[in-house]
Design an enzyme around this catalytic site. Structure first.
Site, PDB file in Angstrom:
ATOM      1  N   ARG A  84       1.977   5.822   6.064  1.00 42.35           N
ATOM      2  CA  ARG A  84       1.159   4.611   5.257  1.00 42.35           C
ATOM      3  C   ARG A  84       0.246   4.278   6.568  1.00 42.35           C
ATOM      4  O   ARG A  84       0.809   4.037   7.820  1.00 42.35           O
ATOM      5  CB  ARG A  84       2.234   3.535   5.361  1.00 42.35           C
ATOM      6  CG  ARG A  84       1.885   2.078   5.122  1.00 42.35           C
ATOM      7  CD  ARG A  84       2.912   0.995   4.979  1.00 42.35           C
ATOM      8  NE  ARG A  84       3.571   1.316   3.686  1.00 42.35           N
ATOM      9  CZ  ARG A  84       4.448   0.526   3.500  1.00 42.35           C
ATOM     10  NH1 ARG A  84       4.987  -0.643   4.358  1.00 42.35           N
ATOM     11  NH2 ARG A  84       5.087   0.528   2.322  1.00 42.35           N
ATOM     12  N   TYR A  88      -1.401  -7.347   3.036  1.00 48.14           N
ATOM     13  CA  TYR A  88      -0.119  -7.969   2.344  1.00 48.14           C
ATOM     14  C   TYR A  88       0.218  -8.923   3.432  1.00 48.14           C
ATOM     15  O   TYR A  88       0.211 -10.253   3.276  1.00 48.14           O
ATOM     16  CB  TYR A  88       0.793  -7.190   2.035  1.00 48.14           C
ATOM     17  CG  TYR A  88       2.174  -7.883   2.033  1.00 48.14           C
ATOM     18  CD1 TYR A  88       2.232  -8.817   0.751  1.00 48.14           C
ATOM     19  CD2 TYR A  88       3.106  -7.831   2.777  1.00 48.14           C
ATOM     20  CE1 TYR A  88       3.648  -9.463   0.788  1.00 48.14           C
ATOM     21  CE2 TYR A  88       4.401  -8.502   2.878  1.00 48.14           C
ATOM     22  CZ  TYR A  88       4.426  -9.440   1.805  1.00 48.14           C
ATOM     23  OH  TYR A  88       5.686 -10.084   1.668  1.00 48.14           O
ATOM     24  N   THR A 135       7.652 -14.147   5.136  1.00 49.52           N
ATOM     25  CA  THR A 135       8.269 -12.775   5.485  1.00 49.52           C
ATOM     26  C   THR A 135       8.267 -12.403   7.058  1.00 49.52           C
ATOM     27  O   THR A 135       7.154 -12.988   7.664  1.00 49.52           O
ATOM     28  CB  THR A 135       7.263 -11.585   4.807  1.00 49.52           C
ATOM     29  OG1 THR A 135       7.794 -10.365   5.268  1.00 49.52           O
ATOM     30  CG2 THR A 135       6.000 -11.707   4.955  1.00 49.52           C
TER      31      THR A 135
HETATM   32  P1  NAD Z   1       8.030  -9.373  -6.572  1.00 48.16           P
HETATM   33  O1  NAD Z   1       6.695  -8.609  -6.381  1.00 48.16           O
HETATM   34  O2  NAD Z   1       9.347  -8.773  -7.252  1.00 48.16           O
HETATM   35  O3  NAD Z   1       7.654 -10.670  -7.416  1.00 48.16           O
HETATM   36  C1  NAD Z   1       6.503 -11.414  -7.601  1.00 48.16           C
HETATM   37  C2  NAD Z   1       6.347 -12.539  -8.689  1.00 48.16           C
HETATM   38  O4  NAD Z   1       5.304 -13.193  -8.609  1.00 48.16           O
HETATM   39  C3  NAD Z   1       6.239 -11.461 -10.017  1.00 48.16           C
HETATM   40  O5  NAD Z   1       7.289 -12.108 -10.995  1.00 48.16           O
HETATM   41  C4  NAD Z   1       5.038 -11.954 -10.223  1.00 48.16           C
HETATM   42  O6  NAD Z   1       4.738 -11.649 -11.803  1.00 48.16           O
HETATM   43  C5  NAD Z   1       4.938 -13.187  -9.838  1.00 48.16           C
HETATM   44  N1  NAD Z   1       3.097 -13.582  -9.458  1.00 48.16           N
HETATM   45  C6  NAD Z   1       2.394 -12.827  -8.691  1.00 48.16           C
HETATM   46  N2  NAD Z   1       1.076 -13.477  -8.566  1.00 48.16           N
HETATM   47  C7  NAD Z   1       1.421 -14.422  -9.341  1.00 48.16           C
HETATM   48  C8  NAD Z   1       0.442 -15.608  -9.618  1.00 48.16           C
HETATM   49  N3  NAD Z   1      -0.871 -15.603  -9.214  1.00 48.16           N
HETATM   50  N4  NAD Z   1       0.772 -16.736 -10.213  1.00 48.16           N
HETATM   51  C9  NAD Z   1       2.258 -16.655 -10.874  1.00 48.16           C
HETATM   52  N5  NAD Z   1       3.224 -15.736 -10.530  1.00 48.16           N
HETATM   53  C10 NAD Z   1       2.657 -14.452  -9.641  1.00 48.16           C
HETATM   54  O7  NAD Z   1       8.248  -9.876  -5.318  1.00 48.16           O
HETATM   55  P2  NAD Z   1       9.690 -10.111  -4.356  1.00 48.16           P
HETATM   56  O8  NAD Z   1       9.920  -8.930  -3.807  1.00 48.16           O
HETATM   57  O9  NAD Z   1      10.564 -10.839  -5.452  1.00 48.16           O
HETATM   58  O10 NAD Z   1       9.053 -11.269  -3.408  1.00 48.16           O
HETATM   59  C11 NAD Z   1       9.192 -12.566  -3.511  1.00 48.16           C
HETATM   60  C12 NAD Z   1       8.401 -13.513  -2.452  1.00 48.16           C
HETATM   61  O11 NAD Z   1       9.148 -13.146  -1.348  1.00 48.16           O
HETATM   62  C13 NAD Z   1       7.003 -13.090  -1.988  1.00 48.16           C
HETATM   63  O12 NAD Z   1       6.550 -13.992  -1.797  1.00 48.16           O
HETATM   64  C14 NAD Z   1       7.365 -12.185  -0.914  1.00 48.16           C
HETATM   65  O13 NAD Z   1       6.092 -12.058  -0.063  1.00 48.16           O
HETATM   66  C15 NAD Z   1       8.607 -12.636  -0.085  1.00 48.16           C
HETATM   67  N6  NAD Z   1       9.286 -11.776   0.573  1.00 48.16           N
HETATM   68  C16 NAD Z   1       9.710 -10.291  -0.039  1.00 48.16           C
HETATM   69  C17 NAD Z   1      10.657  -9.664   0.799  1.00 48.16           C
HETATM   70  C18 NAD Z   1      11.162  -8.285  -0.025  1.00 48.16           C
HETATM   71  O14 NAD Z   1      11.768  -7.667   0.720  1.00 48.16           O
HETATM   72  N7  NAD Z   1      10.857  -8.038  -1.300  1.00 48.16           N
HETATM   73  C19 NAD Z   1      11.157 -10.037   2.283  1.00 48.16           C
HETATM   74  C20 NAD Z   1      10.615 -11.208   2.650  1.00 48.16           C
HETATM   75  C21 NAD Z   1       9.858 -12.032   1.642  1.00 48.16           C
HETATM   76  O1  DAU Z   2       9.763  -6.898   5.666  1.00 47.38           O
HETATM   77  C1  DAU Z   2       9.647  -7.722   4.527  1.00 47.38           C
HETATM   78  C2  DAU Z   2       8.798  -7.136   3.595  1.00 47.38           C
HETATM   79  O2  DAU Z   2       9.687  -5.999   3.158  1.00 47.38           O
HETATM   80  C3  DAU Z   2       8.344  -7.856   2.298  1.00 47.38           C
HETATM   81  O3  DAU Z   2       7.549  -8.920   2.905  1.00 47.38           O
HETATM   82  C4  DAU Z   2       7.430  -6.939   1.417  1.00 47.38           C
HETATM   83  O4  DAU Z   2       7.012  -7.947   0.087  1.00 47.38           O
HETATM   84  C5  DAU Z   2       8.410  -6.086   0.901  1.00 47.38           C
HETATM   85  O5  DAU Z   2       7.556  -4.922   0.265  1.00 47.38           O
HETATM   86  C6  DAU Z   2       8.933  -5.121   2.345  1.00 47.38           C
HETATM   87  O6  DAU Z   2       7.731  -4.369   2.978  1.00 47.38           O
HETATM   88  P1  DAU Z   2       8.222  -3.115   3.481  1.00 47.38           P
HETATM   89  O7  DAU Z   2       6.601  -2.281   3.734  1.00 47.38           O
HETATM   90  O8  DAU Z   2       9.178  -3.002   4.835  1.00 47.38           O
HETATM   91  O9  DAU Z   2       8.899  -2.314   2.169  1.00 47.38           O
HETATM   92  P2  DAU Z   2       8.929  -1.024   1.471  1.00 47.38           P
HETATM   93  O10 DAU Z   2       9.856  -0.907   0.654  1.00 47.38           O
HETATM   94  O11 DAU Z   2       7.414  -0.674   0.908  1.00 47.38           O
HETATM   95  O12 DAU Z   2       9.142   0.063   2.591  1.00 47.38           O
HETATM   96  C7  DAU Z   2      10.151  -0.083   3.507  1.00 47.38           C
HETATM   97  C8  DAU Z   2      10.063   0.982   4.528  1.00 47.38           C
HETATM   98  O13 DAU Z   2      10.298   2.519   3.775  1.00 47.38           O
HETATM   99  C9  DAU Z   2       8.891   1.194   5.310  1.00 47.38           C
HETATM  100  O14 DAU Z   2       8.989   1.339   6.622  1.00 47.38           O
HETATM  101  C10 DAU Z   2       7.903   2.163   4.798  1.00 47.38           C
HETATM  102  C11 DAU Z   2       8.858   3.254   4.104  1.00 47.38           C
HETATM  103  N1  DAU Z   2       8.803   3.759   2.758  1.00 47.38           N
HETATM  104  C12 DAU Z   2       8.185   3.228   1.883  1.00 47.38           C
HETATM  105  C13 DAU Z   2       7.946   3.714   0.630  1.00 47.38           C
HETATM  106  C14 DAU Z   2       7.650   2.886  -0.621  1.00 47.38           C
HETATM  107  C15 DAU Z   2       8.834   5.215   2.808  1.00 47.38           C
HETATM  108  O15 DAU Z   2       9.008   5.823   3.851  1.00 47.38           O
HETATM  109  N2  DAU Z   2       8.064   5.870   1.725  1.00 47.38           N
HETATM  110  C16 DAU Z   2       7.999   5.157   0.585  1.00 47.38           C
HETATM  111  O16 DAU Z   2       7.674   5.700  -0.558  1.00 47.38           O
END
Ligand code: NAD
Ligand code: DAU
Length: 341
Positions: free
Chosen positions: A274, A151, A126
């Protein structure tokens, strides 16, 4: 590369990646290995559930025996690791599972790959590993990792271990560091699906602090295409940033979202921020662009497309929001919303 173990493949990005890969590569088998935490959801994979090249194994990446069994049973040659606890706010409430899965779990996968001689481990990382980025600068892959939330620290630790396995054991690894993904099947704790579903129900949108934090919102399939490219053409031992190069304040994202859903800005509520909130991430994406990738969606297009998906797919999110989510929402937002007046 033929038999890919997608750990965390029942989550948001993982499931989109599985659907994308099965469609693009008719000769690949995809084995999803997932613990099915609150964020894992087999509904995300319904559209491929009849596909014979897809298999599901319920398991924890911290369980070395179960990981090795799955690798042997399905002759796995490649691991793509999405498994993690992923919500920053939950990591502030309780970091334990974050450390277990992202740090120890990543180590278990690397060790299994080393012992069983796999062709590749690809780690999904990330932009948060670089920490808060001051205005005027964009992170490059060689920058120091300065994570600031539990995280982000758990993810940075995994990156360091992946690098250590490359340097020490010559394990064939690659990494991608993505910015904020949005799109179908994202658990509605993350800001865009939370705000879209709240807005659809006429509920307030709790904006943290002044809402002027900057994020790069990217469409999830664009991210999946970039991961695919790095898997096939990336240089071993290297990390690749994946973003849009287009930063946006959260308040702008909210305005676009509300307009897409034809809802009033009166739903916006500024609430307590946050703790340790990173105000800005910004990725330099020259390296992935040089491999031949570019995002297909602008941030605005991604937000509108995502808002419409949640509007059209209540079957998916309503059951989530009526379950465990309610207690989480109360703990996370109850006091904040009450204090916001
Ligand atoms: P998510 O929370 O939607 O999904 C995570 C998945 O991992 C779930 O299906 C959960 O059941 C599984 N999991 C958790 N712990 C586990 C374990 N111990 N063993 C096996 N499975 C397990 O997450 P996401 O948003 O799809 O993110 C996926 C990956 O991408 C993560 O590594 C996250 O850090 C990374 N990432 C996310 C974002 C984003 O914006 N969502 C951005 C950049 C990187
Ligand atoms: O940047 C990549 C990351 O993006 C991933 O690695 C993480 O897994 C993913 O959760 C995400 O992290 P953020 O903290 O940026 O995402 P989130 O959706 O929680 O928040 C996005 C922005 O919005 C952040 O500036 C916080 C703000 N926010 C979030 C929530 C949940 C609010 O203002 N209100 C809210 O209720």
């Amino acid at each position: 590369m033929k038999n890919i173990l997608v750990t965390g493949g029942a989550g948001f990005i993982g499931s989109n990646f599985v659907i994308y890969m099965l469609d693009k590569y008719p000769d690949y088998n995809i084995i999803v290995y997932d613990k099915l935490t609150y964020a894992g959801n087999l509904d995300n994979l319904l559209e491929v559930s009849d596909e014979p090249r897809y298999r599901f194994v319920k398991g924890d990446i911290c369980d070395a025996t179960a990981v090795a069994d799955a690798i042997k049973k399905y002759a796995v040659d490649t691991i793509v690791n999405f498994a993690a606890e992923t919500h920053v706010d939950r990591s502030i409430m309780d970091p334990d599972a974050f450390v277990k899965t992202s740090v120890y779990g990543a180590y278990v996968l690397l060790e299994a790959a080393r012992e069983l001689g796999l062709e590749r481990v690809h780690q999904i990382s990330t932009d948060e590993v670089y920490g808060h980025i001051p205005a005027g600068y964009s992170s490059v892959e060689t920058d120091p990792l300065v994570p600031r939330s539990p995280y982000a620290a758990s993810k940075a630790s995994a990156d360091l271990m992946v690098n250590a396995y490359f340097v020490t054991y010559g394990l064939p690894v690659t990494m991608t560091r993505g910015s904020n993904n949005i799109g179908p099947y994202q658990y509605p704790e993350k800001v865009v699906p939370l705000f879209a579903t709240n807005a659809l129900d006429g509920e307030p949108l709790p904006v943290y602090g002044d809402g002027r934090q900057m994020r790069e919102y990217q469409y999830v399939i664009d991210h999946c295409e970039a991961i695919d490219l790095v898997l096939h053409r990336g240089k071993l031992g290297e990390a690749y940033n994946i973003g849009t190069g287009e930063e946006m304040e959260n308040l702008t994202m909210v305005e676009i979202l509300l307009q897409a859903l034809d809802k009033s800005p009166d739903l916006i509520r500024h609430v307590a921020d946050r703790p340790g909130h990173d105000r800005r991430y910004s990725l330099d994406i020259s390296k992935i662009r040089a491999l031949g990738w570019q995002p297909r969606h602008t941030a605005e297009e991604a937000i509108i497309k995502t808002a419409h998906w949640y509007k059209d797919n209540e079957w998916w999110w309503r059951k989530i929001k009526s379950g465990e989510f309610k207690a989480y929402y109360q703990a996370q937002y109850g006091k904040r919303l009450a204090e916001s007046g």
